[in-house]
Enzyme design. Structure first.
Site, mmCIF file in Angstrom:
data_model
loop_
_atom_site.group_PDB
_atom_site.id
_atom_site.type_symbol
_atom_site.label_atom_id
_atom_site.label_comp_id
_atom_site.label_asym_id
_atom_site.label_seq_id
_atom_site.Cartn_x
_atom_site.Cartn_y
_atom_site.Cartn_z
ATOM 1 N N GLY A 18 32.761 43.755 32.797
ATOM 2 C CA GLY A 18 33.370 44.633 33.796
ATOM 3 C C GLY A 18 34.871 44.786 33.672
ATOM 4 O O GLY A 18 35.421 44.904 32.577
ATOM 5 N N ASP A 60 34.876 28.099 37.513
ATOM 6 C CA ASP A 60 34.463 28.566 38.836
ATOM 7 C C ASP A 60 35.722 28.658 39.687
ATOM 8 O O ASP A 60 36.360 27.637 39.987
ATOM 9 C CB ASP A 60 33.470 27.560 39.439
ATOM 10 C CG ASP A 60 33.032 27.944 40.850
ATOM 11 O OD1 ASP A 60 33.650 28.843 41.449
ATOM 12 O OD2 ASP A 60 32.073 27.331 41.350
ATOM 13 N N ASN A 87 40.732 38.359 39.171
ATOM 14 C CA ASN A 87 39.767 39.464 39.092
ATOM 15 C C ASN A 87 38.357 39.053 39.500
ATOM 16 O O ASN A 87 37.584 39.884 39.967
ATOM 17 C CB ASN A 87 39.784 40.000 37.652
ATOM 18 C CG ASN A 87 38.607 40.912 37.382
ATOM 19 O OD1 ASN A 87 38.574 42.057 37.828
ATOM 20 N ND2 ASN A 87 37.609 40.410 36.673
ATOM 21 N N TYR A 152 33.460 41.374 52.720
ATOM 22 C CA TYR A 152 34.232 41.931 51.593
ATOM 23 C C TYR A 152 35.528 42.580 52.106
ATOM 24 O O TYR A 152 36.604 42.360 51.540
ATOM 25 C CB TYR A 152 33.351 42.947 50.856
ATOM 26 C CG TYR A 152 33.844 43.384 49.503
ATOM 27 C CD1 TYR A 152 33.889 42.497 48.437
ATOM 28 C CD2 TYR A 152 34.238 44.701 49.274
ATOM 29 C CE1 TYR A 152 34.317 42.911 47.171
ATOM 30 C CE2 TYR A 152 34.662 45.126 48.022
ATOM 31 C CZ TYR A 152 34.709 44.229 46.975
ATOM 32 O OH TYR A 152 35.128 44.645 45.727
ATOM 33 N N LYS A 156 39.142 41.192 50.905
ATOM 34 C CA LYS A 156 39.996 42.066 50.090
ATOM 35 C C LYS A 156 41.279 42.455 50.820
ATOM 36 O O LYS A 156 42.323 42.666 50.192
ATOM 37 C CB LYS A 156 39.210 43.294 49.646
ATOM 38 C CG LYS A 156 38.090 42.966 48.632
ATOM 39 C CD LYS A 156 38.629 42.338 47.361
ATOM 40 C CE LYS A 156 37.572 42.185 46.284
ATOM 41 N NZ LYS A 156 38.100 41.576 45.050
ATOM 42 N N THR A 189 30.914 49.379 36.892
ATOM 43 C CA THR A 189 30.627 48.021 36.405
ATOM 44 C C THR A 189 29.359 47.529 37.101
ATOM 45 O O THR A 189 28.841 48.178 38.014
ATOM 46 C CB THR A 189 31.761 47.026 36.753
ATOM 47 O OG1 THR A 189 31.732 46.779 38.163
ATOM 48 C CG2 THR A 189 33.132 47.518 36.346
HETATM 49 N N1 LIG Z 1 33.569 47.898 40.225
HETATM 50 C C1 LIG Z 1 33.975 48.277 41.415
HETATM 51 O O1 LIG Z 1 33.466 49.269 41.978
HETATM 52 C C2 LIG Z 1 35.081 47.540 42.116
HETATM 53 C C3 LIG Z 1 35.825 48.225 43.088
HETATM 54 C C4 LIG Z 1 36.843 47.549 43.747
HETATM 55 C C5 LIG Z 1 37.120 46.238 43.434
HETATM 56 N N2 LIG Z 1 36.387 45.592 42.491
HETATM 57 C C6 LIG Z 1 36.716 44.200 42.202
HETATM 58 O O2 LIG Z 1 36.934 44.049 40.828
HETATM 59 C C7 LIG Z 1 36.705 42.699 40.439
HETATM 60 C C8 LIG Z 1 35.864 42.671 39.173
HETATM 61 O O3 LIG Z 1 34.582 43.134 39.461
HETATM 62 P P1 LIG Z 1 33.703 44.020 38.448
HETATM 63 O O4 LIG Z 1 33.628 45.355 39.021
HETATM 64 O O5 LIG Z 1 34.194 43.858 37.066
HETATM 65 O O6 LIG Z 1 32.269 43.341 38.676
HETATM 66 P P2 LIG Z 1 31.399 42.382 37.745
HETATM 67 O O7 LIG Z 1 30.320 41.879 38.640
HETATM 68 O O8 LIG Z 1 31.025 43.082 36.499
HETATM 69 O O9 LIG Z 1 32.397 41.199 37.363
HETATM 70 C C9 LIG Z 1 32.719 40.152 38.230
HETATM 71 C C10 LIG Z 1 32.861 38.896 37.405
HETATM 72 O O10 LIG Z 1 33.245 37.812 38.291
HETATM 73 C C11 LIG Z 1 32.539 36.659 37.867
HETATM 74 N N3 LIG Z 1 32.447 35.682 38.960
HETATM 75 C C12 LIG Z 1 31.691 35.764 40.086
HETATM 76 N N4 LIG Z 1 31.827 34.635 40.796
HETATM 77 C C13 LIG Z 1 32.676 33.823 40.104
HETATM 78 C C14 LIG Z 1 33.204 32.533 40.330
HETATM 79 N N5 LIG Z 1 32.882 31.808 41.422
HETATM 80 N N6 LIG Z 1 34.076 32.032 39.432
HETATM 81 C C15 LIG Z 1 34.399 32.725 38.329
HETATM 82 N N7 LIG Z 1 33.920 33.959 38.042
HETATM 83 C C16 LIG Z 1 33.059 34.486 38.935
HETATM 84 C C17 LIG Z 1 31.169 37.177 37.452
HETATM 85 O O11 LIG Z 1 30.469 36.252 36.635
HETATM 86 C C18 LIG Z 1 31.539 38.468 36.733
HETATM 87 O O12 LIG Z 1 31.730 38.276 35.344
HETATM 88 C C19 LIG Z 1 36.069 42.015 41.662
HETATM 89 O O13 LIG Z 1 37.029 41.260 42.347
HETATM 90 C C20 LIG Z 1 35.619 43.195 42.507
HETATM 91 O O14 LIG Z 1 35.544 42.881 43.874
HETATM 92 C C21 LIG Z 1 35.385 46.222 41.818
#
Ligand SMILES: NC(=O)c1ccc[n+]([C@@H]2O[C@H](COP(=O)([O-])OP(=O)(O)OC[C@H]3O[C@@H](n4cnc5c(N)ncnc54)[C@H](O)[C@@H]3O)[C@@H](O)[C@H]2O)c1
Length: 258
Positions: A18, A60, A87, A152, A156, A189
């Site tokens: 992601g 973690d 992230n 959430y 956030k 993602t």
């Molecule tokens: N994709 C979207 O629509 C979107 C929009 C706004 C914000 N975000 C934020 O972007 C960030 C990345 O999310 P993404 O979209 O790439 O999703 P994703 O689910 O592909 O990636 C999230 C990653 O965080 C890891 N993770 C989860 N819990 C964890 C922990 N306890 N310790 C370490 N790693 C952990 C997961 O294994 C995963 O690889 C997040 O904070 C999410 O809230 C995403």
């Protein structure tokens, strides 16, 4: 390939896939050293290898000892850390009536508390390799609410304000360490897959998620990575304590806006 991030040593959490992986890839292409960390150990090793990163580390983000170990390992691998990207994150679907306390606490631990734990643990490294940049991946959900995003929304919004507090402390202490938050709308993602699947097909899911976005499409991971690249670089050296929206115009909407 560019050199906008030459000399930068970036530690990116949630880097197995992601947005974290997209940022890692772009940072590498701009000349940075990168360490990816994630709770998914095999996947983060593969991800690091795929982009030629210095390391892919199991981590973690809710665990203070894991932060201490991962930062020490990254510092060793890259000979310093001067960019920290918070992230890692999870989503949650629940209202004030339906959210469980267990899930609420889990979301707060991963999406919010980890940013405090990790920033505090990283300060000695960032101080040693100034100028430094902390980049926090928040969300438009940190700026605007939904009745079903209780945990959430809270997490956030919390990290957006935490970013400002970190920024002010650093600036007023004479440290060349900046902190800023990025606020993406729905971006392509895995985190949005459950919401897409709820609608029965990719097309119907994307249509539903983008209905209120003026530009009528999902964000792409590279669009978030571009902003993170700017914030990691010295191009943004006078930018601190602020938030950047990558949202196709959704937070510009007012009452009656179509
Ligand atoms: N994709 C979207 O629509 C979107 C929009 C706004 C914000 N975000 C934020 O972007 C960030 C990345 O999310 P993404 O979209 O790439 O999703 P994703 O689910 O592909 O990636 C999230 C990653 O965080 C890891 N993770 C989860 N819990 C964890 C922990 N306890 N310790 C370490 N790693 C952990 C997961 O294994 C995963 O690889 C997040 O904070 C999410 O809230 C995403």
């Amino acid at each position: 390939m560019g050199n906008r991030l030459a000399g930068k040593k970036a530690f990116i959490t949630g880097g197995a896939q992601g947005l974290g992986l997209a940022m890692g890839k772009m940072f590498m292409e701009e000349g940075a050293d990168v360490t990816l960390t994630d709770i998914q150990v095999d996947k983060v090793s593969e991800a690091a290898e795929s982009i030629g990163a210095a390391a892919g580390i199991e981590h973690d983000v809710t665990d203070p000892q894991a932060w201490a170990d991962a930062l020490a390992a990254a510092n060793e691998q890259m000979d310093g850390i001067n960019v920290l990207v918070h992230n890692a994150g999870i989503g949650s679907w629940g209202s004030v009536e339906s959210e469980s306390l267990e899930m609420y606490r889990k979301v707060m631990a991963i999406d919010c508390d980890s940013v405090f734990i990790g920033s505090q643990a990283a300060m000695p490294y960032l101080k040693d390799h100034q100028p430094g940049s902390i980049i926090i991946i928040s969300s438009v959900a940190g700026l605007m609410a939904d009745g079903n995003y209780l945990a959430y929304n809270t997490a956030k919004a919390g990290v957006a304000m935490m970013s400002k507090s970190i920024a002010l402390h650093c600036a007023r202490s004479g440290l060349q360490i900046r902190s800023n938050s990025i606020h993406p709308v729905f971006t392509r993602t895995a985190i949005i897959d459950p919401m897409i699947q709820l609608k029965g097909s990719q097309e119907a899911g994307e249509k539903a998620l983008t209905r209120n976005i003026p530009m009528k499409r999902l964000g792409e991971p590279e669009e978030v990575a571009s902003m993170a690249t700017y914030l990691a670089s010295d191009e943004s050296k006078f930018v601190t304590g602020t938030e950047f929206r990558i949202d196709g115009g959704i937070t510009a909407c007012g009452v009656g806006s179509k």
